[in-house]
Design a protein around this motif. Structure first.
Motif, PDB file in Angstrom:
ATOM      1  N   ARG A 725      34.061  73.371  13.399  1.00 55.65           N
ATOM      2  CA  ARG A 725      33.436  72.063  13.121  1.00 55.65           C
ATOM      3  C   ARG A 725      32.959  71.433  14.427  1.00 55.65           C
ATOM      4  NH1 ARG A 725      31.655  71.631   8.313  1.00 55.65           N
ATOM      5  NH2 ARG A 725      32.161  73.827   8.051  1.00 55.65           N
ATOM      6  N   ALA A 726      31.809  70.795  14.369  1.00 59.08           N
ATOM      7  CA  ALA A 726      31.287  70.076  15.544  1.00 59.08           C
ATOM      8  C   ALA A 726      31.445  68.576  15.315  1.00 59.08           C
ATOM      9  CB  ALA A 726      29.824  70.430  15.750  1.00 59.08           C
ATOM     10  N   HIS A 727      31.615  67.845  16.386  1.00 61.06           N
ATOM     11  CA  HIS A 727      31.769  66.386  16.281  1.00 61.06           C
ATOM     12  C   HIS A 727      30.789  65.724  17.252  1.00 61.06           C
ATOM     13  CE1 HIS A 727      35.344  66.931  13.781  1.00 61.06           C
ATOM     14  NE2 HIS A 727      35.658  67.914  14.615  1.00 61.06           N
ATOM     15  N   VAL A 728      29.520  65.705  16.856  1.00 58.53           N
ATOM     16  CA  VAL A 728      28.467  65.070  17.653  1.00 58.53           C
ATOM     17  C   VAL A 728      28.024  63.802  16.929  1.00 58.53           C
ATOM     18  CG1 VAL A 728      26.156  65.295  18.634  1.00 58.53           C
ATOM     19  CG2 VAL A 728      27.662  67.280  18.552  1.00 58.53           C
ATOM     20  N   LEU A 729      28.048  62.696  17.632  1.00 64.43           N
ATOM     21  CA  LEU A 729      27.599  61.423  17.053  1.00 64.43           C
ATOM     22  C   LEU A 729      26.376  60.937  17.827  1.00 64.43           C
ATOM     23  CD1 LEU A 729      31.020  59.611  16.520  1.00 64.43           C
ATOM     24  CD2 LEU A 729      29.715  60.962  14.870  1.00 64.43           C
ATOM     25  N   ARG A 730      25.539  60.187  17.131  1.00 63.47           N
ATOM     26  CA  ARG A 730      24.301  59.708  17.770  1.00 63.47           C
ATOM     27  C   ARG A 730      24.134  58.211  17.504  1.00 63.47           C
ATOM     28  NH1 ARG A 730      18.009  61.781  16.956  1.00 63.47           N
ATOM     29  NH2 ARG A 730      17.091  59.927  17.857  1.00 63.47           N
ATOM     30  N   ARG A 731      23.518  57.537  18.460  1.00 62.03           N
ATOM     31  CA  ARG A 731      23.215  56.110  18.280  1.00 62.03           C
ATOM     32  C   ARG A 731      21.917  55.787  19.014  1.00 62.03           C
ATOM     33  NH1 ARG A 731      27.869  52.058  19.985  1.00 62.03           N
ATOM     34  NH2 ARG A 731      28.957  53.368  18.458  1.00 62.03           N
ATOM     35  N   ASP A 732      21.116  54.900  18.424  1.00 60.70           N
ATOM     36  CA  ASP A 732      19.884  54.424  19.063  1.00 60.70           C
ATOM     37  C   ASP A 732      20.064  52.962  19.452  1.00 60.70           C
ATOM     38  OD1 ASP A 732      18.794  56.863  18.586  1.00 60.70           O
ATOM     39  OD2 ASP A 732      17.658  56.276  16.817  1.00 60.70           O
ATOM     40  N   LEU A 733      19.712  52.641  20.673  1.00 60.77           N
ATOM     41  CA  LEU A 733      19.832  51.257  21.159  1.00 60.77           C
ATOM     42  C   LEU A 733      18.454  50.731  21.550  1.00 60.77           C
ATOM     43  CD1 LEU A 733      22.948  51.603  23.477  1.00 60.77           C
ATOM     44  CD2 LEU A 733      22.906  50.641  21.186  1.00 60.77           C
ATOM     45  N   ALA A 734      18.120  49.536  21.087  1.00 57.17           N
ATOM     46  CA  ALA A 734      16.851  48.906  21.484  1.00 57.17           C
ATOM     47  C   ALA A 734      16.907  48.609  22.978  1.00 57.17           C
ATOM     48  CB  ALA A 734      16.630  47.631  20.686  1.00 57.17           C
ATOM     49  N   THR A 735      15.872  49.048  23.705  1.00 59.63           N
ATOM     50  CA  THR A 735      15.812  48.839  25.162  1.00 59.63           C
ATOM     51  C   THR A 735      14.398  48.412  25.532  1.00 59.63           C
ATOM     52  OG1 THR A 735      17.359  50.682  25.418  1.00 59.63           O
ATOM     53  CG2 THR A 735      16.254  49.897  27.402  1.00 59.63           C
ATOM     54  N   PRO A 736      14.204  47.194  26.027  1.00 62.12           N
ATOM     55  CA  PRO A 736      12.852  46.791  26.443  1.00 62.12           C
ATOM     56  C   PRO A 736      12.286  47.771  27.469  1.00 62.12           C
ATOM     57  CG  PRO A 736      14.366  44.916  26.472  1.00 62.12           C
ATOM     58  CD  PRO A 736      15.193  46.133  26.244  1.00 62.12           C
ATOM     59  N   TRP A 737      10.987  48.004  27.396  1.00 61.43           N
ATOM     60  CA  TRP A 737      10.339  48.939  28.325  1.00 61.43           C
ATOM     61  C   TRP A 737      10.631  48.570  29.778  1.00 61.43           C
ATOM     62  CZ3 TRP A 737       8.001  53.407  27.016  1.00 61.43           C
ATOM     63  CH2 TRP A 737       7.662  53.586  25.683  1.00 61.43           C
ATOM     64  N   ALA A 738      10.683  47.276  30.034  1.00 64.17           N
ATOM     65  CA  ALA A 738      10.809  46.819  31.422  1.00 64.17           C
ATOM     66  C   ALA A 738      12.136  47.229  32.057  1.00 64.17           C
ATOM     67  CB  ALA A 738      10.652  45.301  31.476  1.00 64.17           C
ATOM     68  N   VAL A 739      13.170  47.530  31.255  1.00 63.07           N
ATOM     69  CA  VAL A 739      14.483  47.835  31.860  1.00 63.07           C
ATOM     70  C   VAL A 739      14.892  49.296  31.673  1.00 63.07           C
ATOM     71  CG1 VAL A 739      15.288  45.467  31.616  1.00 63.07           C
ATOM     72  CG2 VAL A 739      15.805  47.104  29.820  1.00 63.07           C
ATOM     73  N   LYS A 740      13.992  50.134  31.132  1.00 64.67           N
ATOM     74  CA  LYS A 740      14.379  51.536  30.882  1.00 64.67           C
ATOM     75  C   LYS A 740      14.803  52.246  32.173  1.00 64.67           C
ATOM     76  CE  LYS A 740      12.260  52.945  26.546  1.00 64.67           C
ATOM     77  NZ  LYS A 740      11.376  53.910  25.884  1.00 64.67           N
ATOM     78  N   GLY A 741      14.036  52.039  33.242  1.00 64.88           N
ATOM     79  CA  GLY A 741      14.374  52.667  34.516  1.00 64.88           C
ATOM     80  C   GLY A 741      15.732  52.194  35.024  1.00 64.88           C
ATOM     81  N   LEU A 742      15.990  50.896  34.894  1.00 64.55           N
ATOM     82  CA  LEU A 742      17.265  50.318  35.322  1.00 64.55           C
ATOM     83  C   LEU A 742      18.420  50.922  34.528  1.00 64.55           C
ATOM     84  CD1 LEU A 742      18.971  48.216  36.843  1.00 64.55           C
ATOM     85  CD2 LEU A 742      18.354  46.558  35.059  1.00 64.55           C
ATOM     86  N   VAL A 743      18.215  51.115  33.211  1.00 61.40           N
ATOM     87  CA  VAL A 743      19.248  51.699  32.352  1.00 61.40           C
ATOM     88  C   VAL A 743      19.651  53.072  32.879  1.00 61.40           C
ATOM     89  CG1 VAL A 743      19.630  52.764  30.087  1.00 61.40           C
ATOM     90  CG2 VAL A 743      18.720  50.450  30.220  1.00 61.40           C
ATOM     91  N   MET A 744      18.660  53.916  33.190  1.00 66.92           N
ATOM     92  CA  MET A 744      18.971  55.275  33.632  1.00 66.92           C
ATOM     93  C   MET A 744      19.666  55.265  34.997  1.00 66.92           C
ATOM     94  SD  MET A 744      18.150  56.671  30.934  1.00 66.92           S
ATOM     95  CE  MET A 744      18.552  58.360  31.357  1.00 66.92           C
ATOM     96  N   ARG A 745      19.275  54.331  35.860  1.00 70.05           N
ATOM     97  CA  ARG A 745      19.949  54.241  37.166  1.00 70.05           C
ATOM     98  C   ARG A 745      21.421  53.858  36.979  1.00 70.05           C
ATOM     99  NH1 ARG A 745      20.502  50.078  40.809  1.00 70.05           N
ATOM    100  NH2 ARG A 745      18.845  48.782  39.917  1.00 70.05           N
ATOM    101  N   ARG A 746      21.659  52.893  36.080  1.00 72.52           N
ATOM    102  CA  ARG A 746      23.046  52.469  35.815  1.00 72.52           C
ATOM    103  C   ARG A 746      23.885  53.633  35.270  1.00 72.52           C
ATOM    104  NH1 ARG A 746      23.316  46.737  34.798  1.00 72.52           N
ATOM    105  NH2 ARG A 746      22.519  45.849  36.731  1.00 72.52           N
ATOM    106  N   VAL A 747      23.265  54.457  34.410  1.00 76.47           N
ATOM    107  CA  VAL A 747      23.985  55.587  33.807  1.00 76.47           C
ATOM    108  C   VAL A 747      24.398  56.577  34.890  1.00 76.47           C
ATOM    109  CG1 VAL A 747      23.708  57.626  32.326  1.00 76.47           C
ATOM    110  CG2 VAL A 747      22.969  55.378  31.509  1.00 76.47           C
TER     111      VAL A 747
END
Length: 811
Positions: A725-747
């Motif tokens: 059995r696999a246990h993969v979960l997925r979620r989508d989060l609304a992210t304004p275009w202006a902060v997408k780069g910042l999100v990836m840097r934080r990650v």
């Protein structure tokens, strides 16, 4: 736009004025025009539609308020005439005004009205007999001596022309009237009762709309008052679950969807679409505007042919010009002016006026080719330009294969595409309505490329225009950029008359496809196994290839939903689920070996086991992987990095290895073309069978599956049961275009010392093997997250932890 053509309650101000003149018996009218004169003439013509006689007097240069009337002297010199402005909204009693003029016997009668703020107008003083004593143009507060202002409406005798010099800029109240008073000529002032608004500013324009809706001004409104203050014009489609709070006006053939809310003093023009969840308050929307779902418009004016995309916000006092594009989730602050033909990028925050920037689209191509809402973003005109640009990237005389799904929208757009290709010296092979894999396979047989038009999966009002290379695969990034450049520069090649491309319709397309499929995919053992299968064509084009395929396979097949349904070119997730449940019931009652369900374009496949249970798409990938790897015992398997790591265990158990790719289908296709690749899939019903094709193909996956099941003599539920059995979960989060780069840097920062995989997005691997992946969506303001752990609880905890990191970056 000339001010007289500005619509108030969906009619130009000047039309309201002309209707007022007609009501008072003034049917012969001379219109003095200068700025954008052709627009006024084209709209009103000779006045026949209004039951009036209109003639035009052109000003070659500005002649002032009196000079422009002098310019029309030839038509006015025989009788008393009335002068009225085409850009002031009024319901004055003109009959009474003319009667007053005739009774007083004056040379000129000036129509006056009382206003609370006279600074913007010319003040006029009259004596007890009604004769004008004094004029003062646009006073300061220190000069204000009355609230009675000149409305620019005059009744005059032809002799007044003696006081106006021809072909010179002359003003009535600044030049002519003072001269008349100096000479003691009789000028009278008539103080009118009623409504008058000089529409010269944004505020006065919005106020005029509100006053018409509040019935403060006596003008005609087209349409029906379906409830107090709610006016709906002919042909408008208003869903019962839309919220309407009048007074408001909805123009003809507008469409208001369920969940939209339109509030007080809003005017919606002709052919406007207001999507679910949109909110309008005191918004004036001109004709042919698209208002996306969950957008918010307050106290603004939107010019015609403009598209407002999902969740955009336009604040009080903002004005958007004609033919603009306001990207999704963008914010336009109050009092900002966006001039015509401008594009506001998705997620932009605009707090200054946009005047000079030209219209341009940053990225033409998305994940599924060029995609957008039919007849809003993707129009026949755009299809023609795109096809012309694509043709320009190919050699003259090359052949392009065209195809479509079974929707009417795709049919209409494909015809536009074919015309553009032929006009650019390209020969066209038109397959008409075929499954997507057939279009790809046929493109690869001697064409320089291909174009397929289909309804966007799961989005019935959108279409995808898909471009193929000579192998039938999606265009490479380099080819996309080349097409982008040609399109942006509008450097389209046009054929000379003798070079117009040919159009032909190849025959036996399905026989050719199935013959090639059965020659390349192993079908040994199928005829002897006596398998019974149920095949659901889901009323799509996949059903077109099944008769020729099933007959030659020699399998006992029950086909359901084979007919084409034009009204349902795609299906929602709910409809797909319901279809799979029905398929399962039929499989179990028919005692079939398994059931398959194609998507409407035959690209993807869903499975149901012999008990009638749905095998979820991510699980179906593991089942197919297990069967293929067990038979081949070597080679590589192409899988996107979002796939469960259980796939690695399954592949390794059978002596094969996984090549991880990005989530892009192009990348899977690239690996699928390599000689050592034995299988590929995306976990969403897309399967690559490399011996036949390097792209997703539902029919090829179906034939491969039948052969595998026939030879192993195991049921799908038995195969499923032997896979962990696999246990993969997925979620989508609304992210304004202006902060997408910042999100990836934080990650990346939050990953610290942990192992990081950047094949696609950022995948962070914990020391115990759990992993999370963060991937910004290339075409929407969304970030996707996947997490896998030894059980659902640990995967959920990991997902929650990283979702909080992504959310914090957007705050």
């Amino acid at each position: 736009m000339p001010k007289p053509l500005l619509p108030v309650a969906n009619r130009p101000i000047m039309e309201h004025v002309l209707r007022l003149l007609k009501r008072h018996g003034l049917n012969e009218t001379v219109v003095t025009v200068q700025f954008l004169a052709s627009l006024v003439k084209n709209y009103f013509g000779d006045g026949e539609e209004l039951g009036m006689e209109l003639t035009y007097a052109n000003e070659e240069k500005p002649l002032g308020t009196a000079g422009s009337v002098k310019n029309a002297e030839e038509a006015l010199k025989d009788d008393t005439f009335l002068v009225i402005s085409g850009d002031a909204l009024t319901d004055f009693d003109l009959t009474d005004l003319i009667a007053f003029h005739k009774e007083k016997g004056g040379l000129v009668t000036v129509c006056l009205t009382r206003v609370p703020n006279p600074l913007e107008f010319g003040i006029t003083i009259v004596d007890e007999a009604g004769q004008v004593e004094r004029f003062l143009e646009k006073p300061t507060w220190g000069q204000v001596f009355s609230d009675t202002v000149n409305t620019g409406i005059y009744v005059m005798e032809p002799e007044v022309f003696d006081y106006v010099q021809a072909d010179t800029s002359v003003d009535w109240s600044g030049d002519v009237f003072p001269q008349l008073m100096k000479e003691g000529k009789p000028i009278f002032g008539y103080i009118a009762e009623g409504y008058w608004e000089d529409v010269g500013t944004h505020e006065s324009y919005v106020k005029a709309q509100a006053d018409v809706l509040e019935r403060k001004v006596d003008v005609e409104l087209d349409g029906f008052e379906i409830s107090p203050g709610v006016w709906v014009a002919e042909g408008a489609e208003v869903h019962p679950d839309a919220v309407l709070r009048g007074p408001l006006y909805i123009g003809d053939y507008a469409k208001i969807e369920a969940g939209a809310e339109i509030r007080e003093h809003s005017v919606v023009g002709s052919n406007v679409v207001v999507k679910s969840g949109a909110f309008l308050h005191r918004a004036v929307v001109h004709d042919n505007v698209y208002i996306g779902d969950h957008s918010n418009l307050r106290g603004c004016v939107i010019g015609k042919n403009t598209d407002i995309m999902r969740a955009a916000r336009i604040e009080d006092g903002a004005v958007i010009g004609d033919e603009c594009l306001v990207g999704e989730e963008s914010i336009i602050q109050g009092n900002v002016r966006v001039y015509p033909f401008k594009t506001i990028e998705a997620g932009a925050f605009v707090n200054t006026s946009v005047i000079w920037e030209s219209r341009g689209q940053a990225h033409l191509f998305g994940a599924r080719g060029v995609s957008g809402i039919l007849n809003v973003e993707i129009t026949p005109e755009l299809a023609v330009r795109l096809a012309g640009a694509y043709a320009t990237t190919l050699k003259k005389g090359a052949t392009v294969t065209t195809a479509r799904d079974h929707s009417r929208g795709a049919r209409a757009l494909k015809r536009a595409v074919i015309s553009a290709l032929q006009a650019s010296a390209i020969d066209v092979r038109d397959l008409e309505n075929v499954p997507l894999p057939v279009a790809r396979q046929q493109t690869a047989r001697g064409s320089a490329g291909g174009i397929m038009i289909r309804t966007s999966p799961g989005v019935p009002d959108s279409v995808d225009i898909m471009f193929f290379d000579e192998r039938g695969a999606d265009l490479s990034q380099a080819s996309q950029r080349k097409l982008d450049r040609v399109y942006a520069r509008q450097e389209y090649r046009r054929a000379f008359p003798g070079e117009i491309g040919d159009l032909h319709f190849p025959s036996s397309v399905f026989d050719s496809y199935t013959g090639s499929l059965l020659r390349n995919v192993d079908t040994a053992g199928i005829a002897d196994a006596g398998l019974k299968v149920v095949v659901d064509a889901s009323n799509g084009s996949a059903g077109l290839v099944l008769p020729s395929l099933l007959g030659r396979l020699g399998v006992d097949a029950l086909t359901i939903n084979p007919g084409l349904d034009e009204s349902r070119p795609t299906e929602t997730a709910e409809a797909r689920r319901a279809g799979l449940v029905r398929l399962g019931e039929i499989v179990s009652s028919a005692r079939a070996a398994f059931g398959v369900r194609f998507d409407p374009v035959g690209e993807r496949l869903s499975l149901v086991d012999e008990r009638g249970r749905i095998i979820e798409d991510d699980r179906a990938l593991l089942v197919m992987l297990d069967l293929v790897a067990a038979e081949r015992r070597s080679g590589r398997v192409a899988l996107p990095v979002t796939t469960t790591r259980v796939a690695e265990q399954v592949a390794a158990y059978h002596g094969t290895q996984v090549e991880w790719t990005t989530t892009s289908p192009d990348d899977l296709t690239r690996v699928g073309r390599e000689d050592t690749t034995i299988f590929g899939g995306d976990g969403r019903g897309g399967f690559i069978i490399p011996e036949f094709s390097s792209v997703f193909d539902g029919a090829a996956a179906f034939v491969r599956l039948i052969g595998l099941v026939a030879r192993t003599q195991l049921t799908l539920s038995q195969i499923d049961a032997r896979i962990p059995r696999a246990h993969v979960l997925r979620r989508d989060l609304a992210t304004p275009w202006a902060v997408k780069g910042l999100v990836m840097r934080r990650v990346v920062e939050a990953a610290g010392e942990r192992s990081v995989d950047t094949t696609d997005g950022v995948r962070v691997v914990e020391t115990d093997g759990r992993w999370v992946m963060v991937l910004p969506d290339p075409s929407e303001a969304v970030t996707h997250l996947w997490a896998e752990g030894p059980d659902d609880a640990s995967a959920q905890a990991l997902l929650d932890e990283w979702a909080a990191i992504v959310d914090s970056a957007g705050d």
